[in-house]
Design a protein around this motif. Sequence first.
Motif, mmCIF file in Angstrom:
data_model
loop_
_atom_site.group_PDB
_atom_site.id
_atom_site.type_symbol
_atom_site.label_atom_id
_atom_site.label_comp_id
_atom_site.label_asym_id
_atom_site.label_seq_id
_atom_site.Cartn_x
_atom_site.Cartn_y
_atom_site.Cartn_z
ATOM 1 N N ASP A 70 0.859 -1.179 0.000
ATOM 2 C CA ASP A 70 0.000 0.000 0.000
ATOM 3 C C ASP A 70 0.899 1.233 0.000
ATOM 4 N N LYS A 90 0.035 4.305 -0.153
ATOM 5 C CA LYS A 90 -0.552 5.471 0.509
ATOM 6 C C LYS A 90 -0.296 5.492 2.009
ATOM 7 N N ARG A 91 0.023 4.346 2.592
ATOM 8 C CA ARG A 91 0.281 4.275 4.042
ATOM 9 C C ARG A 91 1.743 3.942 4.266
ATOM 10 N N GLU A 92 2.420 4.780 5.022
ATOM 11 C CA GLU A 92 3.863 4.636 5.210
ATOM 12 C C GLU A 92 4.247 3.324 5.883
ATOM 13 N N ASN A 93 3.560 2.928 6.936
ATOM 14 C CA ASN A 93 3.914 1.720 7.684
ATOM 15 C C ASN A 93 2.998 0.540 7.377
ATOM 16 N N ALA A 94 2.414 0.514 6.201
ATOM 17 C CA ALA A 94 1.490 -0.565 5.837
ATOM 18 C C ALA A 94 2.246 -1.880 5.672
#
Length: 130
Positions: free
Chosen positions: A74, A76-80
């Motif tokens: 993902d 869009k999410r840094e720590n996904a």
Amino acid sequence: MRYIGSFILLLCFLCLRANAQGLEFNTYESETIQKTSYSVFDENPLTFKGHFSISYDLAIQDYGSFGYIFRLKDLKRENADIYSFVFSYDNDERSYLKFNIEAKECLIVDTLCNKKLGPRRWIPIEISFF
């Protein structure tokens, strides 16, 4: 008329000799210049909501290796979490297909018999996400 029949017969014979190919990827052991990757949504990432699935046929050319089949991230999410589907050699008898959350846990393992792997020996793969 005889020529048309001969042409059709020749065409049918050629079709029997045809076979599908696909994309061949080199393993991580290859030199950097020879490594292979294919980014599907690299420049224009898609958004999936609810459910999506990936299906394809896979042939393992050389079972004595390790390799990523795909990685899902993902952007869009840094720590996904990053999900990966990998092929992993164990010994001369067996290898594994593993679906992982990278650096966290192995979610699914499927054992493969190496005698059933090789060129043109296709394994149907379907993975669904909810």
